[in-house]
Design a protein around this motif. Structure first.
Motif, short mmCIF file in Angstrom:
data_model
loop_
_atom_site.label_atom_id
_atom_site.label_comp_id
_atom_site.label_asym_id
_atom_site.label_seq_id
_atom_site.Cartn_x
_atom_site.Cartn_y
_atom_site.Cartn_z
N MET A 1 29.78 31.94 36.02
CA MET A 1 30.92 31.38 36.73
C MET A 1 31.86 30.79 35.72
O MET A 1 31.47 30.39 34.64
CB MET A 1 30.38 30.29 37.66
N ILE A 2 33.10 30.78 36.07
CA ILE A 2 34.03 30.08 35.19
C ILE A 2 34.70 28.98 35.98
O ILE A 2 34.98 29.11 37.17
CB ILE A 2 35.08 31.01 34.56
N GLU A 331 30.42 35.65 38.66
CA GLU A 331 29.95 36.93 38.13
C GLU A 331 28.90 37.60 39.01
O GLU A 331 27.89 38.09 38.50
CB GLU A 331 29.36 36.68 36.74
N HIS A 360 35.10 36.91 30.58
CA HIS A 360 34.01 35.96 30.84
C HIS A 360 33.07 36.48 31.93
O HIS A 360 31.85 36.56 31.74
CB HIS A 360 34.63 34.61 31.24
N HIS A 364 29.09 38.17 31.64
CA HIS A 364 27.95 37.69 32.44
C HIS A 364 27.12 38.84 33.00
O HIS A 364 25.95 38.64 33.35
CB HIS A 364 28.47 36.89 33.63
N GLU A 383 26.21 30.59 30.30
CA GLU A 383 27.61 30.22 30.13
C GLU A 383 28.10 30.21 28.69
O GLU A 383 29.27 30.49 28.43
CB GLU A 383 27.89 28.88 30.80
N ALA A 386 29.07 33.78 28.01
CA ALA A 386 30.29 34.18 28.72
C ALA A 386 31.50 33.52 28.08
O ALA A 386 32.54 34.13 27.88
CB ALA A 386 30.18 33.80 30.20
N TYR A 442 29.70 25.31 28.43
CA TYR A 442 30.69 26.36 28.17
C TYR A 442 31.22 26.27 26.73
O TYR A 442 30.85 27.04 25.87
CB TYR A 442 31.85 26.23 29.16
ZN LIG Z 1 30.55 31.70 33.59
#
Ligand SMILES: [Zn+2]
Length: 712
Positions: A1-2, A331, A360, A364, A383, A386, A442
């Motif tokens: 995930m972002i 993702e 990103h 993933h 993370e 990614a 991150y």
């Molecule tokens: Zn992510």
């Protein structure tokens, strides 16, 4: 995930939380490292603000039952915002014999639970507490005996108590957008968001990242809607009542939090990588610009597949943009979801490039989906990679200087967060699993991988990643598995690296000084960080010594809190560049003279070195030599350097502004990057005696001066 980090606001929340924690828990800080705990000072004032209260130990979920396969038939009641589902789960005991199966099912009305026995199905006894469905099996099963349970249910995501966090604003799993069609200019959509443990709000499952299943989803929708789910669309059948059932099949196993579905009126823009479908799902109004936003996806798939030595591992790749999304992007295996900011008009596209978020989520698909962290404590195993893919893509596509500019921005993001909290990357004692989605997991994680790459070298780095992915594909992992992949390749015990960077909080804060005397350079390095809470680091560092145009590099290993190194030098050096590879995650305070900074700008062709010279000399821009340097920087090939010089030149108050004005005007008109053109206009406006009308004229010529995050 972002997550789209907002440094100001996000940190404020954390600051409040950590302060509270310190005030109330000084005397009961439990932690595994007893020596450090015993040494904790008793005065509350001496505990740094960023020291957080450790939560209880969060183990990985124990695997009693193994979910092998999910077969789900699902339809929706838009009015009630409910999902009506029939799930058939294939399970078996993970190892030890079991006579019950405990499933996650949040906020369901359970209608029936049956054992599928072939001809007739058998009702099973169960208990349900609105979170867990505990099914009593008809007998005790051993680990080689599979069984199938059919659950008929209605899911009510809106009845769940929504928790969410700063990172993911809601956790109800299934979202109805404009369900009654009453909001003008907003499409009706249904979509899901599984991470962290929210897919169990619409399908019964074992909602843990160390679970892994194949799946089939039959989505029944009104005929005008398009659907998307994981895997391939096998069939699409019209029903007698005017609805349609789309059958999506995912035949490679993935973790339940990566399952997804989406329903709505989408245009499908088709692309391709090798023989695989690559599709972009957007609202029909954005059909013509979807490729301009997502069109680098096939090149990224090729680049990452080659770089990792492991081909994109799934059957297809789709990207879908949804309304009112609860995070930046997610993702889901073969089907990433993006927030609506990725739908752009032609004009907005001039300034905006979402490559970083696209890279990103795509990365993933290897790190997160193919190989999955076994628990939320290990989130950086998803993370950090990614996040680092954003660097890799930037480096590949736009060059190292551009990537290093990204590196600096990410480093600063982490350092800002570190003012209010410092945690180990791999964090078994978090308070809430949602807290893991921070700049540590991150940005810091990405920078740690960058250091690891610099330390072992590119060949070893990517070989180790290839081995790690190949060996652990379709399984869940913890940190040691990554470390061993690197040790197996390099032949070196890397506990020191993984321990200080992944398992301890903080970062080095270095004070560096150098002197020259009698053919020797003395470099003293002091690790100034709080050694009570953070380690004294072992830091392999390259120091470059410049004499005339000659550069000589020296590899040092810092191991102590205070250390002095002696290097041979025939003359007084023009420049001593500490951390010449410019890879360290931390702060370096190395005092340099103006002459050294000028020399550095002209002789060290690296982003960070030039940026340091510009930012440290910005206040002296009226000095002719420094003004000349800034004007030279306006011609630099890296847009971030040109922008940095423009912002320094806005401080100019001298009398030579007419020549400078010409330089700036040229940039405002002709620079390749709209953000640099916009910066030039801002600088012109700030200059003394700036004529207003030419500035307005320039503004009018800009097709756009809007500046979105990461537009460079
Ligand atoms: Zn992510």
């Amino acid at each position: 995930m972002i997550i789209i980090f907002m440094w100001g606001t996000g940190c404020k929340t954390n600051q409040v939380a950590s302060r509270t924690a310190i005030d109330t828990t000084r005397t009961i800080l439990p932690a595994p490292e007893t020596s450090r705990q015993e040494a904790l000072p008793q005065s509350k004032d001496s505990i740094p603000e960023w020291v957080s209260k450790p939560g209880a130990y969060n183990p990985s979920a124990t695997r009693f039952s193994d979910l092998m396969h999910t077969r789900l038939k699902i339809r929706f009641d838009w009015g009630k915002q409910q999902a009506i589902g029939e799930a058939v789960l294939t399970l078996k005991p993970f190892f030890y014999p079991q006579n019950t199966a405990v499933l996650d099912a949040k906020g369901f009305n359970i209608q029936s639970v049956k054992l599928i026995t072939g001809t007739t199905n058998k009702n099973l006894q169960y208990t349900y507490d609105n979170q867990k469905l505990t099914v009593k099996l008809d007998k005790t099963y051993t680990r080689n005996q599979e069984y199938k349970i059919q659950i008929n249910y209605v899911a009510n995501p809106n009845n769940l108590q929504v928790k969410g966090s700063a990172a993911i604003t809601s956790d109800k799993g299934l979202y109805f957008i404009n369900p009654l069609g009453k909001e003008p200019n907003k499409p009706r959509q249904i979509w899901t968001q599984g991470e962290t443990e929210a897919n169990s709000a619409w399908m019964p499952t074992i909602d843990s990242p160390n679970e892994r299943m194949t799946q089939e989803i039959y989505l029944t929708v009104e005929s005008q809607y398009t659907t998307l789910s994981n895997g391939l669309l096998v069939s699409s059948v019209k029903n007698a009542d005017g609805t349609r059932t789309d059958y999506w099949k995912m035949d490679k196993p993935h973790a339940p939090y990566l399952a997804m579905l989406a329903v709505g009126e989408f245009a499908i823009v088709r692309d391709k990588w090798q023989n695989l479908e690559v599709n972009y799902y957007v609202e029909p109004a954005y059909k013509n610009t979807a490729k301009a936003v997502f069109g680098n996806t096939p090149e990224m798939m090729e680049f990452f597949s080659k770089k990792l030595g492991v081909d994109f591992p799934w059957q297809k790749y789709a990207s879908i943009v949804v309304r009112d999304y609860v995070s930046g992007a997610m993702e889901n295996t073969t089907a990433s979801v993006f927030m609506e900011s990725l739908q752009l008009t032609k004009r907005e596209l001039l300034d905006t490039n979402w490559d970083f978020i696209i890279a990103h989520e795509l990365f993933h698909q290897w790190f997160g989906d193919l190989v999955t962290m076994e628990s939320w404590a290990n989130l950086p195993l998803n993370e950090s990679f990614a996040n680092y893919s954003e660097y890799l893509w930037e480096e590949h596509k736009y060059g190292k200087a551009s990537a290093d500019a990204l590196n600096l921005k990410e480093l600063n993001g982490y350092l800002a967060e570190a003012e209010t909290k410092q945690e180990p990357l791999i964090r078994y004692r978090y308070q809430d699993k949602e807290d893991m989605f921070d700049s540590h997991s991150y940005a810091k994680g990405g920078r740690v991988l960058h250091m690891l790459r610099n330390y072992v070298g590119d060949d070893a780095f990517f070989t180790a990643l290839k081995n790690y992915l190949s060996k652990n594909q379709f399984t869940s992992v913890e940190l040691a598995e990554l470390r061993m992949a690197f040790e197996d390749v390099t032949g070196e015990d890397l506990n020191w690296f993984f321990d200080q960077w992944f398992l301890k909080p903080g970062h080095p804060d270095l004070k560096v000084e150098h002197t020259y005397q009698n053919g020797q350079i003395q470099i003293s390095v002091i690790q100034q960080q709080d050694s009570l809470y953070t380690p004294v680091y072992r830091l392999p560092i390259t120091v470059a010594v410049w004499n005339g145009k000659q550069k000589k590099e020296h590899d040092l290993i810092i191991t102590k809190a205070k250390q002095t190194f002696t290097l041979p030098a025939t003359d007084k050096p023009n420049l001593v560049l500490f951390d010449a590879k410019q890879q360290l995650l931390g702060k370096i305070n190395h005092l340099k003279t103006d002459d050294e900074l000028l020399y550095q700008f002209y002789n060290v062709n690296q982003y960070l070195a030039k940026y340091e010279s510009i930012s440290k000399l910005a206040d002296k821009v009226n000095d002719p030599k420094i003004l000349a340097m800034m004007r030279a920087a306006l011609k630099d090939e890296t847009p971030q350097i040109r922008s940095a010089a423009l912002s320094a030149l806005a401080k100019y108050t001298g009398s030579e502004s007419s020549a400078l004005f010409k330089d700036l005007q040229l940039i405002a008109k002709n620079d390749k990057k709209s953000i640099v053109r916009a910066d030039a206009v801002t600088t012109i406006a700030a200059l003394p005696n700036a004529a207003v009308s030419p500035v307005l004229d320039l503004l009018a010529r800009q097709s756009s001066v809007k500046n979105l995050r990461n537009s460079e």
